[in-house]
Scaffold this motif. Sequence first.
Motif, PDB file in Angstrom:
ATOM      1  N   ASP A 124       7.741  -9.023  -0.600  1.00  0.00           N
ATOM      2  CA  ASP A 124       6.333  -9.364  -0.363  1.00  0.00           C
ATOM      3  C   ASP A 124       5.571  -8.157   0.182  1.00  0.00           C
ATOM      4  O   ASP A 124       4.419  -7.898  -0.205  1.00  0.00           O
ATOM      5  N   ASP A 127       4.825  -5.806  -2.600  1.00  0.00           N
ATOM      6  CA  ASP A 127       3.712  -6.330  -3.403  1.00  0.00           C
ATOM      7  C   ASP A 127       2.375  -6.070  -2.710  1.00  0.00           C
ATOM      8  O   ASP A 127       1.390  -5.660  -3.344  1.00  0.00           O
ATOM      9  N   GLU A 130       1.425  -2.451  -3.006  1.00  0.00           N
ATOM     10  CA  GLU A 130       0.921  -2.167  -4.345  1.00  0.00           C
ATOM     11  C   GLU A 130      -0.528  -2.639  -4.477  1.00  0.00           C
ATOM     12  O   GLU A 130      -1.376  -1.935  -5.049  1.00  0.00           O
TER      13      GLU A 130
END
Length: 184
Positions: A124, A127, A130
Amino acid sequence: MKKKYNEKTEVLEKIANNITSWIGSIPSLIVHTLLFITSFLLPLVNIVEFDKMLLILTTVLSLEAIYLAIFIQMSVNKSHEKIEFIQEDIEEISEDIEEISEDIEDIQEDIEEISEDIEEINEDIEDIQEDIEEINEEEEEEDHNERAKNVILKSNVSSNKNEIKALKDIIARLQGEIDQLKKD
């Protein structure tokens, strides 16, 4: 009344234990050997008749054997009680060991679950990083008004980055502790 009985019993048990210990010793062997030699020498020097010496010696030895048998049985009974007590302790320890083993298995399962949770949190976080990078890239392409909004977002993102970094540090520390627990 019962207390006096217990005290008398303890005194008698101590006496019996001392006698039993003494009988099984070198001094006892020497005393008995000297007693037997003296007993057989008395008739030879005509102090006592041989038949009377044998009668007295046989009687004394019979009484000694009776008392020794009683003392030895008392020691055996006491040892048996101690052995039973020790067996009870061993059974309790075995039960405790089984419970500890079950607890260890539960802890290992919990550690595995925590490890899985940490891996999910790491994914997570990656992510989110990103997404932050994408926001930063998009920010460069947007117009001035959008840039103002993005500045606000960026400050929030910076704050989030710091929080994410703190979370990563916590996760790394937890991972280290889990690895240590697995080793133990």
